[in-house]
Design a protein around this motif. Sequence first.
Motif, PDB file in Angstrom:
ATOM      1  N   ALA A   1       0.862  -1.183   0.000  1.00 23.39           N
ATOM      2  CA  ALA A   1       0.000   0.000   0.000  1.00 23.39           C
ATOM      3  C   ALA A   1       0.896   1.230   0.000  1.00 23.39           C
ATOM      4  CB  ALA A   1      -0.923   0.015   1.217  1.00 23.39           C
ATOM      5  N   SER A   2       0.455   2.319  -0.653  1.00 19.17           N
ATOM      6  CA  SER A   2       1.293   3.512  -0.815  1.00 19.17           C
ATOM      7  C   SER A   2       0.477   4.773  -0.575  1.00 19.17           C
ATOM      8  CB  SER A   2       1.896   3.562  -2.223  1.00 19.17           C
ATOM      9  OG  SER A   2       2.615   2.380  -2.510  1.00 19.17           O
ATOM     10  N   THR A   3       1.146   5.807  -0.107  1.00 18.74           N
ATOM     11  CA  THR A   3       0.456   7.078   0.129  1.00 18.74           C
ATOM     12  C   THR A   3       0.169   7.818  -1.168  1.00 18.74           C
ATOM     13  OG1 THR A   3       2.572   8.226   0.452  1.00 18.74           O
ATOM     14  CG2 THR A   3       1.477   7.366   2.417  1.00 18.74           C
ATOM     15  N   ASP A   4       0.842   7.464  -2.258  1.00 20.00           N
ATOM     16  CA  ASP A   4       0.473   8.129  -3.518  1.00 20.00           C
ATOM     17  C   ASP A   4      -0.854   7.587  -4.053  1.00 20.00           C
ATOM     18  OD1 ASP A   4       1.557   5.693  -4.184  1.00 20.00           O
ATOM     19  OD2 ASP A   4       2.783   6.443  -5.836  1.00 20.00           O
ATOM     20  N   ALA A   5      -1.233   6.377  -3.589  1.00 22.00           N
ATOM     21  CA  ALA A   5      -2.547   5.837  -3.923  1.00 22.00           C
ATOM     22  C   ALA A   5      -3.589   6.228  -2.884  1.00 22.00           C
ATOM     23  CB  ALA A   5      -2.484   4.322  -4.040  1.00 22.00           C
TER      24      ALA A   5
ATOM     25  N   ILE B   1      -1.802   0.567   6.997  1.00 23.00           N
ATOM     26  CA  ILE B   1      -1.610  -0.820   7.433  1.00 23.00           C
ATOM     27  C   ILE B   1      -2.815  -1.663   7.063  1.00 23.00           C
ATOM     28  CG2 ILE B   1      -1.500  -2.299   9.486  1.00 23.00           C
ATOM     29  CD1 ILE B   1       0.300  -0.184  10.771  1.00 23.00           C
ATOM     30  N   ASN B   2      -3.995  -1.122   7.290  1.00 22.90           N
ATOM     31  CA  ASN B   2      -5.223  -1.853   6.964  1.00 22.90           C
ATOM     32  C   ASN B   2      -5.297  -2.178   5.468  1.00 22.90           C
ATOM     33  OD1 ASN B   2      -7.879  -2.907   7.659  1.00 22.90           O
ATOM     34  ND2 ASN B   2      -8.700  -1.128   6.573  1.00 22.90           N
ATOM     35  N   HIS B   3      -4.937  -1.209   4.628  1.00 19.68           N
ATOM     36  CA  HIS B   3      -4.928  -1.454   3.184  1.00 19.68           C
ATOM     37  C   HIS B   3      -3.930  -2.558   2.821  1.00 19.68           C
ATOM     38  CE1 HIS B   3      -7.647   1.765   2.283  1.00 19.68           C
ATOM     39  NE2 HIS B   3      -6.828   2.734   2.682  1.00 19.68           N
TER      40      HIS B   3
ATOM     41  N   PRO C   1      -7.116   2.338  -4.597  1.00 20.17           N
ATOM     42  CA  PRO C   1      -8.398   2.935  -4.194  1.00 20.17           C
ATOM     43  C   PRO C   1      -9.518   2.487  -5.138  1.00 20.17           C
ATOM     44  CG  PRO C   1      -6.940   4.575  -5.184  1.00 20.17           C
ATOM     45  CD  PRO C   1      -6.117   3.340  -4.971  1.00 20.17           C
ATOM     46  N   GLY C   2     -10.679   2.257  -4.538  1.00 19.10           N
ATOM     47  CA  GLY C   2     -11.828   1.863  -5.351  1.00 19.10           C
ATOM     48  C   GLY C   2     -11.934   0.380  -5.569  1.00 19.10           C
ATOM     49  N   GLU C   3     -10.870  -0.365  -5.248  1.00 16.87           N
ATOM     50  CA  GLU C   3     -10.913  -1.827  -5.440  1.00 16.87           C
ATOM     51  C   GLU C   3     -11.388  -2.487  -4.164  1.00 16.87           C
ATOM     52  OE1 GLU C   3      -7.272  -2.536  -8.639  1.00 16.87           O
ATOM     53  OE2 GLU C   3      -7.206  -3.450  -6.658  1.00 16.87           O
ATOM     54  N   SER C   4     -12.224  -3.493  -4.303  1.00 20.28           N
ATOM     55  CA  SER C   4     -12.682  -4.261  -3.159  1.00 20.28           C
ATOM     56  C   SER C   4     -11.870  -5.546  -3.119  1.00 20.28           C
ATOM     57  CB  SER C   4     -14.172  -4.567  -3.281  1.00 20.28           C
ATOM     58  OG  SER C   4     -14.585  -5.377  -2.194  1.00 20.28           O
ATOM     59  N   LEU C   5     -10.967  -5.636  -2.111  1.00 23.31           N
ATOM     60  CA  LEU C   5     -10.121  -6.820  -1.991  1.00 23.31           C
ATOM     61  C   LEU C   5     -10.834  -7.818  -1.093  1.00 23.31           C
ATOM     62  CD1 LEU C   5      -6.657  -5.075  -1.492  1.00 23.31           C
ATOM     63  CD2 LEU C   5      -7.553  -6.133  -3.565  1.00 23.31           C
TER      64      LEU C   5
END
Length: 321
Positions: free
Chosen positions: A278-282, A292-294, A315-319
């Motif tokens: 996971a990244s802060t640019d996303a 962390i949750n992402h 973002p926008g994706e349901s994992l």
Amino acid sequence: MHQQILRIRRIGKRLFGVSSCFVSITDLMTGAAESERSMESIEAVFVDGLPAPQALYVANDARNDPSLRQHRLVVGAPYIRFYAAHPIMDAQNQIIGSVCLVDYAPRTFNQEDGQLLADLASLFERELRLSSASATQLDLIKKNRNLRRESLTDPLIGTWNRTAIMRALSAEMVNCRQAQKSLSMVFVDLDHFKKINEEHGRPSGDTLLLKVVSRLRSCIRPHDALGRYDGDQFMVVLPGASHLISLAVAERMRLAIMAHAEAIGAAKLQLTVSAGTASTDAFPAATAEELINHAEKALAAAKKAGRNCVVQANPGESLSF
């Protein structure tokens, strides 16, 4: 103490107008050898060969002093004539040496001179105590630093522990936001580690973890942070890394773990890892906990997809997992 001793010697020589001033310490002699023939070295041999006095000791004319008149450096060259010494005390009021004056002509040493020499000895005692306190303080700082590091390090594998890696993530998120840089994190999980422990024993599992950590470290930069988050799960903090870089790093880690089979006794194990990034640019507004949750959701998705793969949170994706 070398600089302090030189300073006291300069003051004493100038203050009393003598040939030399010495600081003679029981465990730290002036360092002169009998074979040295310079005037200062000869004076140092004279001073170091005398016992430290119990109180102010003055020989206005060494030729008339019962303790010095037979001394070879008084009877013969260089014909020392004047000697005065004041004891130096340590913090426990034990005599550890003396401040000494040497000259080649008899002198009159009055009460005021004696007080000045006592003051010079006190000045050096103060320097000793300050140096001792500084050394003690530095030692305490070093011990505290080591203890603090131990409290933040996983005792088995030597990485940061969960507390430390969480602190690293929070601190780097602040730094990267201030510098307007992205930050990425990777969760790495060793596949089927529980089964390895059950079949081969925990000691073998611990050995494998050490090898895994070594390979993971080889895939990151020196300023990246690697920590044991939980059991066989590791968190990697990548300051300044975009989501594309974090994906490449996670894939590099996956391939590094797969590169060689590990031996446990006669058995050969092909290790694999699953990873979520996971990244802060996303997720530019994400807190550390949210990032962390992402990443955890991405890791869970990688496991559900069959393990031995990398999934990136977007973002926008349901994992689903």
